[in-house]
Design a protein around this motif. Sequence first.
Motif, PDB file in Angstrom:
ATOM      1  N   PHE A 128      61.096 -19.155 -34.646  1.00  0.00           N
ATOM      2  CA  PHE A 128      61.375 -19.159 -33.374  1.00  0.00           C
ATOM      3  C   PHE A 128      59.812 -18.740 -33.192  1.00  0.00           C
ATOM      4  O   PHE A 128      59.854 -19.645 -31.335  1.00  0.00           O
ATOM      5  CB  PHE A 128      61.365 -17.203 -33.266  1.00  0.00           C
ATOM      6  CG  PHE A 128      61.467 -16.161 -32.989  1.00  0.00           C
ATOM      7  CD1 PHE A 128      62.525 -15.614 -31.532  1.00  0.00           C
ATOM      8  CD2 PHE A 128      59.736 -15.844 -31.777  1.00  0.00           C
ATOM      9  CE1 PHE A 128      62.835 -15.325 -30.075  1.00  0.00           C
ATOM     10  CE2 PHE A 128      59.726 -15.354 -30.337  1.00  0.00           C
ATOM     11  CZ  PHE A 128      61.171 -14.841 -29.857  1.00  0.00           C
ATOM     12  N   ILE A 129      58.633 -18.899 -33.820  1.00  0.00           N
ATOM     13  CA  ILE A 129      57.705 -19.372 -32.586  1.00  0.00           C
ATOM     14  C   ILE A 129      57.794 -20.259 -32.767  1.00  0.00           C
ATOM     15  O   ILE A 129      57.434 -21.106 -31.299  1.00  0.00           O
ATOM     16  CB  ILE A 129      56.215 -18.661 -33.551  1.00  0.00           C
ATOM     17  CG1 ILE A 129      56.741 -17.139 -33.593  1.00  0.00           C
ATOM     18  CG2 ILE A 129      55.131 -19.614 -33.425  1.00  0.00           C
ATOM     19  CD1 ILE A 129      55.520 -16.942 -35.049  1.00  0.00           C
ATOM     20  N   LYS A 130      57.596 -21.519 -33.247  1.00  0.00           N
ATOM     21  CA  LYS A 130      58.046 -23.035 -33.296  1.00  0.00           C
ATOM     22  C   LYS A 130      58.806 -23.548 -31.849  1.00  0.00           C
ATOM     23  O   LYS A 130      58.023 -23.982 -31.260  1.00  0.00           O
ATOM     24  CB  LYS A 130      58.020 -23.750 -34.131  1.00  0.00           C
ATOM     25  CG  LYS A 130      56.919 -23.880 -35.483  1.00  0.00           C
ATOM     26  CD  LYS A 130      57.304 -24.898 -36.129  1.00  0.00           C
ATOM     27  CE  LYS A 130      56.404 -24.982 -37.244  1.00  0.00           C
ATOM     28  NZ  LYS A 130      56.328 -25.954 -38.744  1.00  0.00           N
ATOM     29  N   GLU A 188      62.109 -21.267 -22.347  1.00  0.00           N
ATOM     30  CA  GLU A 188      63.508 -20.387 -22.495  1.00  0.00           C
ATOM     31  C   GLU A 188      63.167 -19.077 -23.161  1.00  0.00           C
ATOM     32  O   GLU A 188      64.101 -18.358 -23.266  1.00  0.00           O
ATOM     33  CB  GLU A 188      63.898 -21.103 -24.107  1.00  0.00           C
ATOM     34  CG  GLU A 188      64.357 -23.520 -23.450  1.00  0.00           C
ATOM     35  CD  GLU A 188      65.073 -23.182 -22.864  1.00  0.00           C
ATOM     36  OE1 GLU A 188      65.806 -22.656 -22.583  1.00  0.00           O
ATOM     37  OE2 GLU A 188      64.977 -23.835 -22.098  1.00  0.00           O
ATOM     38  N   PHE A 189      61.646 -18.421 -22.854  1.00  0.00           N
ATOM     39  CA  PHE A 189      62.067 -17.221 -23.551  1.00  0.00           C
ATOM     40  C   PHE A 189      61.968 -16.545 -22.028  1.00  0.00           C
ATOM     41  O   PHE A 189      61.793 -16.312 -21.089  1.00  0.00           O
ATOM     42  CB  PHE A 189      60.542 -16.920 -23.489  1.00  0.00           C
ATOM     43  CG  PHE A 189      59.429 -15.773 -24.196  1.00  0.00           C
ATOM     44  CD1 PHE A 189      59.477 -15.610 -25.613  1.00  0.00           C
ATOM     45  CD2 PHE A 189      59.864 -14.547 -23.355  1.00  0.00           C
ATOM     46  CE1 PHE A 189      59.621 -14.755 -26.731  1.00  0.00           C
ATOM     47  CE2 PHE A 189      59.132 -13.499 -24.782  1.00  0.00           C
ATOM     48  CZ  PHE A 189      58.506 -13.439 -25.749  1.00  0.00           C
ATOM     49  N   SER A 190      63.229 -15.384 -23.010  1.00  0.00           N
ATOM     50  CA  SER A 190      63.985 -14.153 -21.756  1.00  0.00           C
ATOM     51  C   SER A 190      63.536 -12.946 -22.186  1.00  0.00           C
ATOM     52  O   SER A 190      62.855 -12.219 -23.559  1.00  0.00           O
ATOM     53  CB  SER A 190      64.889 -14.405 -22.385  1.00  0.00           C
ATOM     54  OG  SER A 190      65.499 -14.476 -22.911  1.00  0.00           O
ATOM     55  N   SER A 191      64.289 -12.241 -21.894  1.00  0.00           N
ATOM     56  CA  SER A 191      63.667 -10.929 -22.064  1.00  0.00           C
ATOM     57  C   SER A 191      64.250 -10.046 -23.461  1.00  0.00           C
ATOM     58  O   SER A 191      63.797  -9.571 -24.365  1.00  0.00           O
ATOM     59  CB  SER A 191      64.846 -10.029 -20.689  1.00  0.00           C
ATOM     60  OG  SER A 191      65.779  -9.895 -20.847  1.00  0.00           O
ATOM     61  N   GLU A 247      57.358 -22.273 -28.829  1.00  0.00           N
ATOM     62  CA  GLU A 247      55.544 -22.951 -28.328  1.00  0.00           C
ATOM     63  C   GLU A 247      56.253 -24.661 -27.957  1.00  0.00           C
ATOM     64  O   GLU A 247      55.539 -25.026 -27.060  1.00  0.00           O
ATOM     65  CB  GLU A 247      55.282 -23.219 -29.651  1.00  0.00           C
ATOM     66  CG  GLU A 247      54.038 -21.668 -29.728  1.00  0.00           C
ATOM     67  CD  GLU A 247      53.117 -21.815 -30.772  1.00  0.00           C
ATOM     68  OE1 GLU A 247      52.040 -21.283 -30.975  1.00  0.00           O
ATOM     69  OE2 GLU A 247      53.540 -23.294 -32.007  1.00  0.00           O
ATOM     70  N   ASP A 248      57.378 -25.142 -28.497  1.00  0.00           N
ATOM     71  CA  ASP A 248      57.720 -26.342 -28.617  1.00  0.00           C
ATOM     72  C   ASP A 248      57.926 -26.718 -27.214  1.00  0.00           C
ATOM     73  O   ASP A 248      57.990 -27.525 -25.916  1.00  0.00           O
ATOM     74  CB  ASP A 248      58.609 -27.055 -29.302  1.00  0.00           C
ATOM     75  CG  ASP A 248      57.646 -27.027 -30.337  1.00  0.00           C
ATOM     76  OD1 ASP A 248      56.683 -27.462 -30.785  1.00  0.00           O
ATOM     77  OD2 ASP A 248      58.757 -27.524 -31.709  1.00  0.00           O
ATOM     78  N   LEU A 263      53.876 -13.429 -19.732  1.00  0.00           N
ATOM     79  CA  LEU A 263      53.688 -14.552 -20.656  1.00  0.00           C
ATOM     80  C   LEU A 263      53.167 -15.319 -21.706  1.00  0.00           C
ATOM     81  O   LEU A 263      52.258 -15.185 -22.535  1.00  0.00           O
ATOM     82  CB  LEU A 263      54.535 -15.571 -20.656  1.00  0.00           C
ATOM     83  CG  LEU A 263      55.657 -16.091 -19.794  1.00  0.00           C
ATOM     84  CD1 LEU A 263      56.483 -16.365 -19.291  1.00  0.00           C
ATOM     85  CD2 LEU A 263      56.823 -15.384 -21.247  1.00  0.00           C
ATOM     86  N   PRO A 264      51.311 -15.151 -21.234  1.00  0.00           N
ATOM     87  CA  PRO A 264      50.066 -15.216 -21.622  1.00  0.00           C
ATOM     88  C   PRO A 264      49.515 -14.507 -23.357  1.00  0.00           C
ATOM     89  O   PRO A 264      49.364 -14.890 -23.536  1.00  0.00           O
ATOM     90  CB  PRO A 264      49.276 -14.767 -20.337  1.00  0.00           C
ATOM     91  CG  PRO A 264      50.182 -15.339 -18.835  1.00  0.00           C
ATOM     92  CD  PRO A 264      51.283 -14.190 -19.068  1.00  0.00           C
ATOM     93  N   GLU A 265      50.721 -12.829 -22.409  1.00  0.00           N
ATOM     94  CA  GLU A 265      49.505 -12.294 -23.672  1.00  0.00           C
ATOM     95  C   GLU A 265      50.754 -12.496 -24.757  1.00  0.00           C
ATOM     96  O   GLU A 265      50.280 -12.598 -25.759  1.00  0.00           O
ATOM     97  CB  GLU A 265      50.164 -10.408 -23.354  1.00  0.00           C
ATOM     98  CG  GLU A 265      49.766  -9.926 -24.451  1.00  0.00           C
ATOM     99  CD  GLU A 265      50.372  -8.159 -23.137  1.00  0.00           C
ATOM    100  OE1 GLU A 265      50.286  -7.327 -24.888  1.00  0.00           O
ATOM    101  OE2 GLU A 265      50.959  -8.118 -22.405  1.00  0.00           O
TER     102      GLU A 265
END
Length: 560
Positions: free
Chosen positions: A76-78, A87-90, A81-82, A148-150
């Motif tokens: 999930f993290i990779k 693509e990070f959603s609620s 990060e890639d 998103l920065p957090e």
Amino acid sequence: MSENIRLYMEDWLYNSGIVGFYNILKESEDEVTIKDNYIEFNPKVLENFEEKYFNYFINIYEETLAWHKIVSFEDFIKYHEDTDLKEFSSNSLDSLNKYITDILKRYIKSNSYVAAYELINSDVDILQLEKDITTIKLNKTQKLEDVLPEVKTTLSKIYKVIDYVKSDEAKRYLAAKNVIYNIIKNAWEGVSFLNRQPKEKDIYVDYRQYFIPPVMEYLGSDKKKFKYNCFTCDSEMKDFKNDLSFLNATGFDVARKTSHVWDFNNDVAVCPICKLIYSCVPAGFTYVYDNGIYINDNSSLSNAIEANKKIKSEILKKHEVTRSLTYRALVKSIQEQFTENMKYELTDIQVVRYENSKYRFNILTRDILDLIHKSKNSLNSLISAGYKEVNTYFNIYDLVIDSLFNTQNLFLIIHKLLIYKLSTPNDCYFNGLQLFNVMNINDKFMRGLGYMEKIDSEKDIVKDGNMQGYFLRKEYKEKKAESKLSGIAYRLLNALKVNSKDMFMDTLLNCYLYVRKPVPQIILEGLKDDVAFKTIGYAFVSGLIEGKENTNNGGDSNVK
């Protein structure tokens, strides 16, 4: 010391220990010989046995462990990060928070993990890392972009935790802690690393010190001076020091429960080799959390190993945690043996199940094994079928297999399913075909027991009875009297429950008088035999109430 050790099959518990011992040695590629009813090995295989012991459990159960739940989040993290969090959603934020709360914080702070950290040679303060990680919540004025920065910082911290947990040394101890409390503890406890007040903190050292040196000392001793015999293998032994109180649900405290043995003098003790074998019982069983299963096929040791290997492979390849999985795995194993052209003859086999901290035993006779094989398609159709009773979900596949294993007929299950179909259709998650299949299995089961000899074996009385119920329902429908069917079905079910043919026929005759039709021949034929009467009667009621089909939960069509 170099003389080979030969261990013969005995009772089910010892056999599961031998199978487990073999599995451990095989996993570590040690040389071990199997013959018809014994296993033979050189004592040299006991070198580093503690490593082989834990490695086996970690390798076999890896994907079910809490350790794996922690490290599997790395993907999930990779991914995010890639993609630079594009693509990070609620939903992704919900997944992240759920992982932090339910997995990372829960397991990293657990007592068993905290006890292991001091054994891991690392400069990382894992508990401080865990404290620094918190869930991310959006307030009313914030948008996802604002946090998103957090998120990026939190993912970076989590990655450090995962990096630590998946290191070889951390895996060695943390995953071992998981197998101790999830797997091994199901079979034994109270000694070695499962002692409540262990003297040795390193679980590997603790296991080795408790089990291996006594075996080596025993092998090198002069047994001519020993005057006692092992309770399990009958070998000579020095004293009754090694009792079986550490085995769950079978052993007892010989100091406090002296009434368990003859004349209050304990003679239940084993030699150090047998004690080591008993410590391998959890490797012979297959566990899904608190449920375990072992096939005690004692026709030969290779059969026992092969049968349990298939069960283990079937259960652990799925990522489900349900009791029915152990049943399905067993049924599949049985069916595979039939499809292998009877590679080895199936005889009556003992199935040992571990449930709710107790062992349960079933003897699967050849007739039951044959029934399970012949009912393959009918059983498979029941895997997803179930119903709710007082907010508890019951799987019909489980209930049917459980009854067959206990050599019980299925009339009670069929009756219950029909009552629920009439009274609470919204809690029924099965369709007419699945109910029909349960009745068919029961018909084969009863005929296999020798019932219904007066009934033509070629005649499908379940289908005929079901069809006649369906036709009567159509007649009522044409007379626009369909609303009366529920009351009629209740009366018929009451008659079947108390085996009253008079009450059943009284209701049925009134029905056929109402529609001006003769009573079907199949009903009259059922009066010749009590079991046939119930079989045909339930099939008839099933056909009669098919209009109660719940299309939301069960199938989408009535089956005819």
